[in-house]
Design an enzyme around this catalytic site. Structure first.
Site, mmCIF file in Angstrom:
data_model
loop_
_atom_site.group_PDB
_atom_site.id
_atom_site.type_symbol
_atom_site.label_atom_id
_atom_site.label_comp_id
_atom_site.label_asym_id
_atom_site.label_seq_id
_atom_site.Cartn_x
_atom_site.Cartn_y
_atom_site.Cartn_z
ATOM 1 N N CYS A 53 -17.009 61.868 -47.621
ATOM 2 C CA CYS A 53 -18.105 62.250 -48.505
ATOM 3 C C CYS A 53 -17.500 62.946 -49.720
ATOM 4 O O CYS A 53 -16.297 63.166 -49.781
ATOM 5 C CB CYS A 53 -19.064 63.177 -47.757
ATOM 6 S SG CYS A 53 -20.700 63.288 -48.487
ATOM 7 N N CYS A 95 -21.733 58.799 -48.637
ATOM 8 C CA CYS A 95 -22.440 59.068 -49.888
ATOM 9 C C CYS A 95 -21.938 58.112 -50.959
ATOM 10 O O CYS A 95 -20.822 57.587 -50.864
ATOM 11 C CB CYS A 95 -22.273 60.519 -50.325
ATOM 12 S SG CYS A 95 -20.663 60.945 -50.981
ATOM 13 N N CYS A 137 -13.601 56.022 -53.344
ATOM 14 C CA CYS A 137 -12.852 55.954 -52.082
ATOM 15 C C CYS A 137 -11.368 55.722 -52.360
ATOM 16 O O CYS A 137 -10.996 54.787 -53.071
ATOM 17 C CB CYS A 137 -13.405 54.830 -51.215
ATOM 18 S SG CYS A 137 -12.679 54.756 -49.581
#
Length: 154
Positions: free
Chosen positions: A7, A80, A87
């Protein structure tokens, strides 16, 4: 199997997911959580998880780079949108899946009633629990899965 819940700040949703996975799926996964930033552990997340019988008070907010360098993940679950978009790279072995959940701190901005605020946290906590209960099957069959940019073929 190793699973990472990722997240933005590793303060709330990813911490809840790690707690549920350790509590409900410890025979299947070694669960971890991290963020693309660190925001500290959210006290309300700790409180509502404790209400459900899961103690995450000993967790800490951490970055992916804080995890052992030789730790490989079978699954990376972004919880999220920001984490999905930012990422980090993971080895091609890692199956990356996005399962977004509402952000309690954002949803409760401006709310004055502590009980109303906690009810938002409880709802998200329960949604994350329901998702964890579907593991690993929902990850293995996920149409939302994608490979890292290093190996864009699914």
């Amino acid at each position: 199997m190793n699973i990472l819940f990722l997240c933005t700040g590793n303060s709330c949703r990813s911490q809840m997911a790690e707690g549920w996975a350790k509590n409900l799926k410890r025979e299947v996964f070694r669960a971890y959580s991290a963020g693309v930033e660190t925001h500290g552990l959210n006290e309300r997340a700790v409180k509502v998880m404790k209400e459900a019988g899961v103690d995450i008070s000993g967790n800490s907010s951490k970055l992916v780079s804080d995890l052992p360098a030789d730790l490989e993940f079978d699954y990376v679950v972004t919880v999220c949108g920001n984490a999905k978009e930012t990422c980090p790279f993971f080895p091609a072995k890692s199956k990356i899946v996005h399962v977004g959940f509402d952000d309690p701190p954002s949803l409760t901005q401006g709310m004055e009633s502590e009980e109303d605020i906690l009810n938002v946290y409880r709802r998200v906590r329960d949604e994350i629990r329901e998702f964890i209960l579907t593991l690993p099957e929902s990850l293995e069959n996920s149409g939302a899965a994608r490979r890292t940019k290093q190996n864009p073929k699914v």
